[in-house]
Design an enzyme around this catalytic site. Structure first.
Site, mmCIF file in Angstrom:
data_model
loop_
_atom_site.group_PDB
_atom_site.id
_atom_site.type_symbol
_atom_site.label_atom_id
_atom_site.label_comp_id
_atom_site.label_asym_id
_atom_site.label_seq_id
_atom_site.Cartn_x
_atom_site.Cartn_y
_atom_site.Cartn_z
ATOM 1 N N LYS A 108 0.702 -0.949 -0.027
ATOM 2 C CA LYS A 108 0.176 -0.239 -0.042
ATOM 3 C C LYS A 108 0.877 1.059 0.082
ATOM 4 O O LYS A 108 2.189 1.037 0.263
ATOM 5 C CB LYS A 108 -0.764 -0.213 1.496
ATOM 6 C CG LYS A 108 -2.036 0.805 1.647
ATOM 7 C CD LYS A 108 -2.929 0.493 2.826
ATOM 8 C CE LYS A 108 -3.579 1.897 2.645
ATOM 9 N NZ LYS A 108 -5.027 1.616 4.446
ATOM 10 N N SER A 189 -9.481 1.765 3.806
ATOM 11 C CA SER A 189 -8.820 2.495 2.928
ATOM 12 C C SER A 189 -7.550 1.403 2.056
ATOM 13 O O SER A 189 -7.293 1.939 0.649
ATOM 14 C CB SER A 189 -8.309 3.087 3.076
ATOM 15 O OG SER A 189 -7.000 2.721 4.670
ATOM 16 N N SER A 213 -10.131 -0.804 7.353
ATOM 17 C CA SER A 213 -9.376 -0.066 6.512
ATOM 18 C C SER A 213 -8.459 -2.655 6.145
ATOM 19 O O SER A 213 -7.172 -1.723 4.393
ATOM 20 C CB SER A 213 -7.528 0.092 6.350
ATOM 21 O OG SER A 213 -7.762 1.847 6.159
#
Ligand SMILES: *[C@@H]1O[C@H](CO)[C@@H](O)[C@H](O)[C@H]1NC(C)=O
Ligand SMILES: *[C@@H]1O[C@H](CO)[C@@H](O)[C@H](O)[C@H]1NC(C)=O
Ligand SMILES: *[C@@H]1O[C@H](CO)[C@@H](O)[C@H](O)[C@H]1NC(C)=O
Ligand SMILES: *[C@@H]1O[C@H](CO)[C@@H](O)[C@H](O)[C@H]1NC(C)=O
Ligand SMILES: *[C@@H]1O[C@H](CO)[C@@H](O)[C@H](O)[C@H]1NC(C)=O
Ligand SMILES: *[C@@H]1O[C@H](CO)[C@@H](O)[C@H](O)[C@H]1NC(C)=O
Length: 548
Positions: A108, A189, A213
């Protein structure tokens, strides 16, 4: 001589007899990359059927195929091929560093890499900044022989910015979608990490979680996600949201593969003091060894019925399919030999739904954490010092889509005027813990003498977020053919619709990953749900297209 060496010699021998190329082609199988496991990939690498360089070529081709449609990857590592060739060479010379040797992994874009790639949190505010070092989790992956293949897209700034943006959107990459419905909300996220792991754009991916997330996007992309106990994995050089809540974890297609990645990224780190609270001083549990078909046998599993009754209010207008699917999952858990304990309620859940204390903790941590992260950069050409500067940058930069996407979550944090060294912070933090401890998960676990609690994954993250306890989500089902189509708040993504995946989450006390992995593995192996779901888009390039 081990079996491995024998197989390797056999492969060499066959390839010698049959001539170059032919041997590999006739004796080798190429696992379909959408499902390829560590064990299948390592077998192929060991037998010389394909190399890590081939893997990198195949994954990059798949990323290019998918990025034009679903947009999950922000950047491919320009050094990936070089690193793969180096690891191939090590393997040819007889050394492998461990189970991840030569396997490409995406991370990420909140997780810093001290290389030729950016670390942006999805915002142009950070494009061009330089970090002093790799994130510790990245350094650990590199040491283990994993190849950092690239950076995945995310909800901008880990979804801390806006009340009217969309999951998986950021200024740098645009909108990410998941693969099971047109314009599917990928959740967030860690949106791009989830979509990439699902579609086999890498062996696995790393995500980060403050509240939901990892777990939420993993559910929506039909994969396994582990949110580790806060302190099990170092957050050094990861763009922070909340030092009290943040954690870094694996997102993978199987429980075993997620466990393998966790094994490598977990551990003490002098650069993140929260890791010194780990009870595993120098000796982590063997997470892969926990993968046992009998993992649910005799386990006491609680169901917090009062949390389930909040589902229609909190998430879907039509919660029926989620709840009926959950009952079937509970049936499978019972059939696997577990003891189901009804009404293991989170007693303070109704007051939790009214309180703002956990949000205040996150807001205060964010104010301090952003300043600390920015101060640690070795190059910061926009001269950002903290959240107010980031907000100002965002409001004044055309790419950031302001005001269509507001900065209201930041506005609230700034208006609250509290950081985590303020004298009032500690009492607020202590009060917030009650909703997860006695009034929440820990109270339910101890009152009913439970090994774990299970919940639909959409409901699993909020309470463990407050107290930093672990969660694993496992694929289980999807919305049925007659489910209604529901959109997100912004109206641009489909949240619920026929075929969109549903997951089940196992929740336990701090440091219970080993036991949660055992339960999740037993559940996954018995239900084998992942393979039954249908996507609307899949990449086509496979290993056999790039080998040779
Ligand atoms: C960790 O804790 C020690 C002792 O309290 C402190 O001196 C040090 O600055 C802390 N390190 C980090 C990275 O927070
Ligand atoms: C647990 O919650 C359910 C659903 O709200 C409720 O019906 C039940 O009475 C509660 N049980 C206990 C022991 O509080
Ligand atoms: C936190 O707030 C205090 C005032 O309460 C201020 O003195 C301090 O500089 C702030 N620290 C950070 C990291 O923002
Ligand atoms: C706000 O942002 C704009 C554009 O990025 C910049 O020119 C200006 O100096 C900033 N103002 C403050 C007070 O930082
Ligand atoms: C988002 O909120 C802002 C106000 O904060 C508003 O100007 C904008 O129109 C909203 N965008 C959408 C798509 O609703
Ligand atoms: C969808 O089908 C299920 C079972 O076939 C049924 O129980 C449910 O009521 C249906 N839902 C809708 C919204 O029609």
């Amino acid at each position: 001589m081990g079996l491995t060496t024998l197989l390797y010699l056999y492969a060499l021998c066959v390839s010698f007899l049959l001539g170059p190329g032919l041997g590999a082609a006739s004796e080798c199988t190429f696992p379909p990359l959408i499902d390829a496991t560590q064990s299948e990939l390592q077998t192929g690498l060991r037998l010389g059927c394909f190399t890590s360089a081939d893997l990198v070529r195949a994954y990059i081709a798949r990323i290019h195929e998918i990025n034009s449609k679903l947009n999950p990857v922000l950047e491919v590592n320009p050094e990936a091929m070089e690193i793969a060739e180096q690891l191939d060479l090590e393997r040819q010379q007889g050394t492998t560093r461990g189970p991840l040797h030569g396997l490409p992994i995406l991370v990420k874009d909140l997780i810093a890499t001290d290389d030729r790639m950016e670390t942006t949190a999805g915002s142009y505010a950070l494009v061009g900044t330089k970090v002093p070092a790799d994130a510790t989790v990245v350094a650990n992956l590199r040491k283990s022989g994993a190849i950092i293949l690239g950076k995945t897209s995310l909800s901008e700034w880990a979804n801390t910015r806006s009340t009217n943006s969309s999951n998986g959107w950021n200024a740098v990459g645009g909108q990410t979608y998941a693969a099971y419905y047109e314009e599917q909300d990928p959740s967030g996220s860690s949106s791009g990490s989830a979509v990439s792991a699902d579609l086999g754009l890498a062996f696995a991916a790393l995500g980060t979680e403050t509240v939901g997330s990892i777990i939420l996007p993993a559910e929506k992309s039909n994969i396994v996600g582990i949110k580790p106990t806060v302190g099990l994995t170092s957050r050094y050089m990861v763009v922070p949201v909340s030092e009290h809540l943040d954690t870094i974890g694996p997102m993978a297609r199987t429980v075993r593969d997620a466990a393998l990645v966790l094994q490598v990224i977990a551990g003490q780190d002098a650069s993140d003091n929260y890791t010194s609270s780990s009870p595993f001083q120098g000796a982590l549990p063997k997470y892969i060894a926990a993968c046992d078909m009998r993992g649910l046998h005799g386990k006491r599993i609680g169901i917090p019925r009062n949390v389930l009754s909040a589902l229609p209010r909190r998430y879907y207008r039509s919660a029926g399919p989620v709840l009926s699917s959950f009952e079937r999952a509970v049936g499978s858990i019972r059939n696997a030999g577990a003891i189901i304990v009804e009404d293991a309620n989170f007693t303070a859940y109704e007051s939790y739904l009214q309180t703002q204390l956990p949000q205040l903790v996150i807001a205060a941590d964010m104010l301090s954490g952003f300043s600390a992260y920015l101060a640690g950069l070795t190059s910061n050409h926009n001269k950002l010092r903290g959240l107010e500067d980031i907000r100002n940058y965002t409001r004044n930069s055309a790419e950031e889509d302001y005001p269509s996407r507001n900065t209201e979550l930041w506005d609230l944090a700034i208006a609250a005027g509290l950081n985590n060294s303020s004298p009032t912070f500690w009492p607020i933090y202590q009060q917030s813990l009650f909703f997860g401890e006695e009034g929440g998960l820990l109270g339910a676990l101890s009152r009913h003498n439970l090994d774990a609690v299970v919940l639909p994954s959409s409901l699993a993250s909020d309470i463990p977020g407050i107290i930093g306890t672990p969660i694993i989500t496992v694929p289980f089902d999807s919305f049925p053919a007659n489910a209604s189509v529901e959109y997100n708040g912004r109206g641009d993504l489909v949240d619920a619709a026929p075929g969109i995946p549903l997951g089940i989450s196992f929740l336990g006390p701090k440091w219970s990953e080993e036991s949660l992995i055992a339960m999740a593995y037993a559940f996954e192996q018995r239900t084998a749900a992942r393979g039954r779901l249908q996507r609307v888009v899949e990449p086509l390039v496979e290993l056999e297209d790039v080998v040779g």
